[in-house]
Design a protein around this motif. Structure first.
Motif, PDB file in Angstrom:
ATOM      1  N   GLY A   4      54.308 -23.909  57.894  1.00 50.04           N
ATOM      2  CA  GLY A   4      54.359 -22.539  57.382  1.00 50.04           C
ATOM      3  C   GLY A   4      54.416 -22.492  55.870  1.00 50.04           C
ATOM      4  O   GLY A   4      53.757 -21.659  55.236  1.00 50.04           O
ATOM      5  N   VAL A   5      55.212 -23.386  55.279  1.00 56.83           N
ATOM      6  CA  VAL A   5      55.283 -23.435  53.817  1.00 56.83           C
ATOM      7  C   VAL A   5      53.936 -23.852  53.225  1.00 56.83           C
ATOM      8  O   VAL A   5      53.473 -23.300  52.215  1.00 56.83           O
ATOM      9  CB  VAL A   5      56.406 -24.397  53.375  1.00 56.83           C
ATOM     10  CG1 VAL A   5      56.425 -24.541  51.862  1.00 56.83           C
ATOM     11  CG2 VAL A   5      57.753 -23.900  53.867  1.00 56.83           C
ATOM     12  N   SER A   6      53.278 -24.819  53.853  1.00 58.98           N
ATOM     13  CA  SER A   6      51.968 -25.269  53.361  1.00 58.98           C
ATOM     14  C   SER A   6      50.926 -24.161  53.448  1.00 58.98           C
ATOM     15  O   SER A   6      50.111 -23.987  52.534  1.00 58.98           O
ATOM     16  CB  SER A   6      51.509 -26.490  54.173  1.00 58.98           C
ATOM     17  OG  SER A   6      52.430 -27.551  54.063  1.00 58.98           O
ATOM     18  N   LEU A   7      50.952 -23.400  54.534  1.00 60.12           N
ATOM     19  CA  LEU A   7      50.003 -22.297  54.678  1.00 60.12           C
ATOM     20  C   LEU A   7      50.206 -21.256  53.589  1.00 60.12           C
ATOM     21  O   LEU A   7      49.238 -20.666  53.094  1.00 60.12           O
ATOM     22  CB  LEU A   7      50.157 -21.654  56.060  1.00 60.12           C
ATOM     23  CG  LEU A   7      49.686 -22.483  57.256  1.00 60.12           C
ATOM     24  CD1 LEU A   7      50.090 -21.811  58.556  1.00 60.12           C
ATOM     25  CD2 LEU A   7      48.178 -22.688  57.219  1.00 60.12           C
ATOM     26  N   TYR A   8      51.475 -21.018  53.213  1.00 60.03           N
ATOM     27  CA  TYR A   8      51.733 -20.029  52.164  1.00 60.03           C
ATOM     28  C   TYR A   8      51.212 -20.517  50.816  1.00 60.03           C
ATOM     29  O   TYR A   8      50.515 -19.783  50.110  1.00 60.03           O
ATOM     30  CB  TYR A   8      53.224 -19.737  52.070  1.00 60.03           C
ATOM     31  CG  TYR A   8      53.573 -18.909  50.862  1.00 60.03           C
ATOM     32  CD1 TYR A   8      53.283 -17.550  50.810  1.00 60.03           C
ATOM     33  CD2 TYR A   8      54.156 -19.499  49.738  1.00 60.03           C
ATOM     34  CE1 TYR A   8      53.581 -16.793  49.690  1.00 60.03           C
ATOM     35  CE2 TYR A   8      54.460 -18.740  48.618  1.00 60.03           C
ATOM     36  CZ  TYR A   8      54.168 -17.394  48.600  1.00 60.03           C
ATOM     37  OH  TYR A   8      54.451 -16.646  47.489  1.00 60.03           O
ATOM     38  N   PHE A   9      51.552 -21.749  50.454  1.00 61.29           N
ATOM     39  CA  PHE A   9      51.140 -22.239  49.145  1.00 61.29           C
ATOM     40  C   PHE A   9      49.634 -22.475  49.077  1.00 61.29           C
ATOM     41  O   PHE A   9      49.040 -22.404  48.002  1.00 61.29           O
ATOM     42  CB  PHE A   9      51.898 -23.521  48.795  1.00 61.29           C
ATOM     43  CG  PHE A   9      53.321 -23.282  48.376  1.00 61.29           C
ATOM     44  CD1 PHE A   9      53.601 -22.709  47.143  1.00 61.29           C
ATOM     45  CD2 PHE A   9      54.373 -23.603  49.211  1.00 61.29           C
ATOM     46  CE1 PHE A   9      54.916 -22.464  46.750  1.00 61.29           C
ATOM     47  CE2 PHE A   9      55.682 -23.375  48.827  1.00 61.29           C
ATOM     48  CZ  PHE A   9      55.951 -22.803  47.591  1.00 61.29           C
ATOM     49  N   ASP A  10      48.997 -22.766  50.209  1.00 65.34           N
ATOM     50  CA  ASP A  10      47.534 -22.883  50.233  1.00 65.34           C
ATOM     51  C   ASP A  10      46.850 -21.530  50.229  1.00 65.34           C
ATOM     52  O   ASP A  10      45.623 -21.465  50.085  1.00 65.34           O
ATOM     53  CB  ASP A  10      47.078 -23.675  51.469  1.00 65.34           C
ATOM     54  CG  ASP A  10      47.476 -25.141  51.393  1.00 65.34           C
ATOM     55  OD1 ASP A  10      47.771 -25.603  50.274  1.00 65.34           O
ATOM     56  OD2 ASP A  10      47.507 -25.808  52.438  1.00 65.34           O
ATOM     57  N   ASP A  11      47.635 -20.453  50.436  1.00 58.82           N
ATOM     58  CA  ASP A  11      47.103 -19.092  50.479  1.00 58.82           C
ATOM     59  C   ASP A  11      46.018 -18.971  51.551  1.00 58.82           C
ATOM     60  O   ASP A  11      44.957 -18.382  51.335  1.00 58.82           O
ATOM     61  CB  ASP A  11      46.544 -18.687  49.111  1.00 58.82           C
ATOM     62  CG  ASP A  11      46.437 -17.169  48.973  1.00 58.82           C
ATOM     63  OD1 ASP A  11      47.102 -16.461  49.751  1.00 58.82           O
ATOM     64  OD2 ASP A  11      45.679 -16.707  48.105  1.00 58.82           O
ATOM     65  N   THR A  12      46.298 -19.566  52.717  1.00 60.03           N
ATOM     66  CA  THR A  12      45.325 -19.541  53.812  1.00 60.03           C
ATOM     67  C   THR A  12      45.129 -18.123  54.335  1.00 60.03           C
ATOM     68  O   THR A  12      43.998 -17.680  54.544  1.00 60.03           O
ATOM     69  CB  THR A  12      45.797 -20.454  54.953  1.00 60.03           C
ATOM     70  OG1 THR A  12      46.048 -21.768  54.430  1.00 60.03           O
ATOM     71  CG2 THR A  12      44.733 -20.545  56.043  1.00 60.03           C
TER      72      THR A  12
END
Length: 381
Positions: free
Chosen positions: A191-199
């Protein structure tokens, strides 16, 4: 004892001999309680008055959110402070273990609750404005968890609960939880990765790897919730989305271009076709005026001229309705303009009776007494 009087309060109490009713502690207690009551009511009334008369603050303003959430803990704190001061005058602070502990616990819970609500509503207010900053709902969960941990630690300190036995076994508990919660930790990191990747973000229309299409309604710590056009909720673990291919139809802009194939028969005036198609786009409210619609002459097909109409809709979910309206109007306009829409045709030919193949000559066969046909060599003999 657990609860002592602070140095500042001791100085205040030592100078209480100069105050009125210093020789009558119960009268001083009554005065403190009455003063605390009226002060708390004044703060409550002033807060409501300020919010009601402040027209320059919209309902989702950060200032309004702050004052709405802080004024209640503030006047309750004043009231509880009056009770604490009264107990101090009567000398019950050091002896009233549970009363003072309860007062401090209530204050901690109230202010932590206010901080949680302020943080959550502030994130929603920032996301609702046209700002360069946008926070995923997952940060609301992080903020809530952080404040819950702070509340728990504060309550442990207030009640002087010895946490040494817990710390001694923290290593073993951490290993057990790490093994048992591998999937949960993976979803959290996903979830954190999806946020920072702006998916994607809440409100975006996405297409999952299995072809499911819907709107993102919530991004939690463990999973993401997607609502399809059939009003079906799909919950997908964040770790799966982080490692899968996700198509975001709302990025970088929410509008979407649609492509509608058009075929006409050979010999049709292509300029007339383009004029009709652009006129159809002007009659459909779902299509955006900017960027404007375009007609592309794609190729010469086997039995038709192939065109493609390009237009934009404001939302990806408007695509099917727009295509439906385009097809209906194009069919009517082509019918009025006598423009033929070709379609596959198949011809079947039949042979005449004179060209039929003549029947084969009959073959004479002989059989022995047992009804068995003799072989070719035996019959020749």
């Amino acid at each position: 004892m657990m609860f002592g009087i602070s140095p500042d309060l001791e100085i205040l109490l030592q100078s209480a001999d100069d105050l009125p009713f210093s020789n009558q502690p119960w009268m001083l207690v009554i005065a403190i309680l009455i003063g605390a009551y009226f002060l708390s009511r004044l703060i409550e009334w002033g807060g409501h008055k300020l919010l009601d008369q402040s027209d320059r603050w919209p309902d989702d303003s950060i200032n309004r959110i702050f004052f709405e959430e802080i004024h209640m803990p503030l006047y309750v704190s004043v009231a509880l402070g009056g009770i604490y001061g009264s107990l101090s005058v009567l000398g019950f602070v050091e002896s009233s273990y549970y009363i003072v502990g309860a007062i401090l616990s209530i204050l901690v819970v109230l202010w932590m609750r206010a901080a949680t609500r302020i943080g959550s509503q502030w994130i929603e207010a920032v996301n609702a404005t046209e700002s360069d900053y946008e926070f995923s709902p997952i940060f609301k969960n992080f903020w809530t968890i952080l404040l819950l941990i702070g509340t728990g630690i504060s309550l442990l300190i207030i009640w002087e609960i010895n946490v040494t036995p817990f710390l001694a076994s923290a290593g073993i508990i951490g290993i057990i939880l790490g093994l048992a919660a591998q999937e949960a930790i993976g979803n959290l990191i996903g979830g954190v990765s999806l946020y920072f990747d702006d998916t994607y973000k809440t409100g975006d229309v996405i297409i999952l790897e299995d072809g499911q299409r819907g709107t993102v309604t919530d991004i939690g710590i463990r999973s993401t919730t997607v609502l399809t056009r059939d009003n079906v909720l799909i919950t997908v673990p964040n770790s799966v989305l982080n490692s899968a291919s996700v198509v975001n139809e709302s990025a970088p802009q929410r509008r979407k271009r649609i492509r509608v194939p058009i075929t006409v028969a050979y010999g049709t005036d292509y300029q007339k076709v383009e004029e009709i198609l652009l006129g159809v786009c002007d009659e459909i409210p779902l299509l955006l005026e900017s960027p404007s619609a375009r007609v592309m002459f794609r190729e010469f097909g086997d039995s038709a001229l192939l065109f493609e109409l390009w237009a934009f809709v404001a939302h990806p979910f408007s695509e099917l309705r727009a295509i439906d309206q385009i097809n209906r109007l194009v069919y009517d306009e082509f019918d009025e303009a006598d423009i033929v829409i070709p379609f596959p045709q198949r011809e079947i030919s039949f042979l005449d009776s004179e060209q039929d193949v003549p029947p084969q000559q009959p073959v004479e066969r002989t059989y022995d007494e047992e009804g068995v046909e003799p072989s070719r060599d035996e019959s020749n003999n």
